[in-house]
Design an enzyme around this catalytic site. Structure first.
Site, mmCIF file in Angstrom:
data_model
loop_
_atom_site.group_PDB
_atom_site.id
_atom_site.type_symbol
_atom_site.label_atom_id
_atom_site.label_comp_id
_atom_site.label_asym_id
_atom_site.label_seq_id
_atom_site.Cartn_x
_atom_site.Cartn_y
_atom_site.Cartn_z
ATOM 1 N N HIS A 1 0.850 -1.193 0.000
ATOM 2 C CA HIS A 1 0.000 0.000 0.000
ATOM 3 C C HIS A 1 0.883 1.240 0.000
ATOM 4 O O HIS A 1 1.829 1.323 0.788
ATOM 5 C CB HIS A 1 -0.906 -0.013 1.239
ATOM 6 C CG HIS A 1 -2.035 0.977 1.167
ATOM 7 N ND1 HIS A 1 -1.828 2.340 1.222
ATOM 8 C CD2 HIS A 1 -3.362 0.797 1.040
ATOM 9 C CE1 HIS A 1 -3.002 2.956 1.135
ATOM 10 N NE2 HIS A 1 -3.949 2.043 1.018
ATOM 11 N N ARG B 1 -6.309 10.150 -0.721
ATOM 12 C CA ARG B 1 -6.009 10.554 -2.100
ATOM 13 C C ARG B 1 -7.295 10.604 -2.919
ATOM 14 O O ARG B 1 -7.450 11.449 -3.786
ATOM 15 C CB ARG B 1 -4.991 9.584 -2.712
ATOM 16 C CG ARG B 1 -3.570 9.835 -2.202
ATOM 17 C CD ARG B 1 -2.606 8.757 -2.659
ATOM 18 N NE ARG B 1 -2.829 7.518 -1.938
ATOM 19 C CZ ARG B 1 -2.914 6.314 -2.475
ATOM 20 N NH1 ARG B 1 -2.792 6.185 -3.779
ATOM 21 N NH2 ARG B 1 -3.119 5.241 -1.744
#
Ligand SMILES: Cc1cc2nc3c(=O)[nH]c(=O)nc-3n(C[C@H](O)[C@H](O)[C@H](O)COP(=O)(O)OP(=O)(O)OC[C@H]3O[C@@H](n4cnc5c(N)ncnc54)[C@H](O)[C@@H]3O)c2cc1C
Length: 648
Positions: free
Chosen positions: A260, A276
């Site tokens: 990740h 994000r």
């Protein structure tokens, strides 16, 4: 032997979202179900899931036009054409049901607000008018690798909300849960699985559970990467390793390990992709938004494998921010504002303040990529039935169903747990209805005696051998640095040799605490060999796969190779054998032909076989590799050619 024996219709090993949802389905069909869990179910790792759960509800403006076919397309592209496309389609079609069912169970989904909304898209602040008739519908946010905003969320505590709601259903249905109970071996006769041997972590005693159907739902095994993982400390992979121990059931695609992009440096605690998705961006030490140049189209929201590689490369190029714990990059979510952070990303707000003492509304967040998700696992057919052993099923992260292929899209795992829990649970119930409980207790007592003997042998060891924790830490270093984001043949050779040495060391390790009862060191020692064996299957699988696909990136073979590697790795390794054995089956029936993912590199070695030829051989080949028949014919749940309407 002191152990005892209990019976039930359905034994579910694992009390996370997948296991509990599966048990609910079996219990609702009238079967007695028993759930085992290392911890009280609400502390299962599912509780840590943050940012969202994908389902094509098309509830907000940026989700308009979404449907199961678009979700299917994103999932197959995300998998880098490693997924079983029929399973990806079943998943995409059923995910909306799973999300709405959770609302019914009580999940407080974040909701759409009709009227003008402020969003951040690709770093720009935009106002978007949400239709008033959508006001109050389940909200959706953007996530990596998707064409539409599809991730349904409950702030950044989606897993927490989902697991508490599902667990309440388990309680309501009166399903028996035995927590602090660890399955340490499967009971089988070579063709049928009839239950498991369980170790009671409260007092060290063993018992056997005999069941008509047994389900492995033990989650991922990220802890084989030691400290370099976002996974909980309980994610040590025993469920997967007891399947491997049988030597009959293969594990699929073990080399497919997800990293990740944004975990907190240095702790590895996850900072959700939702940051994000909501408009946060990545910066290097010069405050440059490097993802804009690297991936002009998707930027920070390319798939995780792609973003992680760009980040790692940035740090290799000396553009990371130096710290006493090694380099990191920055995640910037300051511009989202405190109100947004304290509502839609509440858990991130708390994590930043509690674990790095930073206020994310005012300060940058130090992040770096870390092991996060195990795409590999117990290989099953579309009904969730394990290859080779009738009566054994697997669901959730522990399984290789296989809708993620070589890269899972963010938000697709929570959906998988609920969808597969439901789909597979139905098949488990059917299996339990159609089979008698086996009562040949000899098998169970033999397995029980072997487990007791194993624990006694650890306690009896003496001398000055290495500690189990030293071996664990060494395994983590090898896995992260040699079987990590970038892999090379030379480093993988070294990793295989080092893990081999650690397996030898494990045979000479000695416990510091000799208590046979509540003894975490003994409990860990009993898992260690299984973890090393899993690590070996990852390293050897990566060594053998001489191409790059999704999260498996070989710097020495940088292209995806659809000519030679449109296949799934299978590995079998009986507890008595010194070496694992590998074989390869076709990934599944291909409907969407291999192509460019829409992000990452467009260079690849093209498939030379025709799709017709490929598809013709799939069923026969998979059956040859141990696939058991599914209730419906192979391919019957593929929505053939539907993608053409979407891609034009
Ligand atoms: C920090 C973090 C955040 C995430 N956020 C998201 C997200 O926002 N969206 C998304 O889609 N995915 C997310 N994921 C991934 C997702 O949370 C997991 O893949 C998913 O929850 C796994 O569920 P599961 O039921 O398969 O396993 P788990 O929830 O891990 O449950 C495993 C269960 O098995 C039990 N168990 C294990 N071994 C044994 C044994 N030998 N005997 C008995 N019991 C055993 C455990 O006690 C536990 O009850 C995230 C993952 C992490 C690490």
């Amino acid at each position: 032997m002191t152990g005892k024996l209990v019976t039930t219709d359905v034994l579910v090993i694992g009390g996370g979202l997948a296991g509990e949802r599966c048990a609910i389905e079996a219990a609702a069909a009238g079967h007695e179900a028993v759930i085992l869990s290392l911890v009280p179910p609400r502390r299962s790792h599912s509780c840590a899931a943050q940012g969202g759960m994908q389902a094509s509800l098309a509830n907000c403006a940026k989700a308009a036009g979404d449907n199961a076919t678009v979700h299917f397309l994103d999932t197959v592209r995300g998998s880098d054409w490693g997924a079983d496309q029929e399973v990806a389609n079943i998943f995409a079609e059923e995910a909306p049901v799973a999300v709405r069912e959770l609302a019914h169970f009580g999940v407080p989904w974040s909701r759409v607000r009709g009227g003008k909304n402020h969003y951040f898209i690709k770093g720009e602040e935009v106002d978007i008018e949400e239709a008033l008739e959508n006001d109050g519908l389940i909200g959706q946010r953007d996530f990596g690798g998707t064409a539409k905003w599809r991730a349904c969320y409950a702030a950044a505590g989606t897993g927490h909300a989902a697991l508490y709601a599902v667990d309440s259903e388990v309680v309501r249905l009166g399903i028996t849960v035995r927590d602090r109970a660890e399955a340490v071996a499967l009971i089988h006769d070579g063709s049928r699985c009839v239950g498991a041997v369980v170790r009671d972590l409260r007092d060290g005693s063993h018992f056997a559970v005999m069941a008509k159907a047994t389900v492995i739902a033990t989650g991922g095994y990220g802890r084989i990467y030691g400290q370099y993982t976002s996974n909980a400390t309980i994610n040590e992979g025993t469920g997967t390793s007891i399947a491997l121990d049988t030597g009959i059931v293969p594990l699929g695609n073990m080399e497919a390990v997800q990293f990740h992009p944004t975990t907190l440096s240095p702790s590895g605690i996850l900072v959700t992709e939702g940051c994000r998705g909501d408009g946060g961006y990545l910066l290097d030490k010069n405050m440059e938004r490097f993802m804009v140049e690297a991936e002009p189209e998707k930027q920070e929201l390319a798939s995780r494998d792609v973003v992680s590689r760009h980040m790692q490369q940035r740090m290799r190029d000396g553009l990371g921010v130096e710290s006493p714990f090694g380099p990191h990059l920055w995640l910037d979510i300051r511009h989202l504002g405190e109100e947004h952070l304290r509502t839609k990303l509440l858990e991130v707000w708390d994590i930043c303040r509690d674990f790095v003492g930073r206020n994310p509304a005012k300060e940058l967040i130090p992040v770096r990529p870390t092991q996060h998700y195990s795409m590999g696992g117990v290989r099953v057919n579309k009904d969730g039935q394990a290859y080779g052993l009738s009566g054994l099923f697997a669901v959730g992260e522990a399984s290789c169903w296989d809708m993620h292929g070589f890269n899972r899209l963010g938000g697709n795992s929570l959906s998988e747990t609920l969808v597969s829990g439901r789909v597979v649970g139905r098949r488990v119930a059917e299996y339990a209805s159609g089979h008698e409980l086996r009562t040949d207790t000899g098998l169970a007592f033999d397995a029980l005696a072997a487990a007791e003997q194993r624990a006694a042998a650890w306690l009896a060891r003496s001398g000055s051998g290495p500690s189990v924790y030293e071996i664990r830490d060494a395994m983590g270093e090898t896995m992260m640095h040699k079987v990590g984001i970038f892999r090379t043949g030379d480093e993988l050779d070294e990793a295989v040799a080092e893990i081999g040495q650690l397996l030898d060391d494990c045979d000479h390790a000695v416990l510091r605490c000799k208590d046979p009862g509540v003894n975490p060191e003994l409990a860990f020692a009993l898992r260690l060999k299984g973890m090393l064996r899993l690590a070996m299957t990852v390293a050897k699988g990566a060594q053998a796969r001489t191409e790059s696909r999704g999260a498996h990136y070989r710097s020495d073979f940088p292209l995806r190779n659809d000519r030679d590697w449109l296949s799934r790795t299978l590995v079998r390794w009986s507890a008595d054998d010194s070496e694992p054995s590998f074989s390869y089956e076709p990934t599944g029936i291909i409907d969407l032909p291999p192509g460019h993912r829409g992000y990452g590199s467009d260079e690849r070695i093209e498939m030379t076989n025709s799709l017709e030829n490929h598809n013709e051989g799939v069923q026969e080949e998979q059956v040859r590799h141990g696939r058991l028949p599914s209730a419906e014919e192979m391919g019957s749940r593929l929505n053939r050619g539907a993608w053409k309407a979407v891609t034009g």
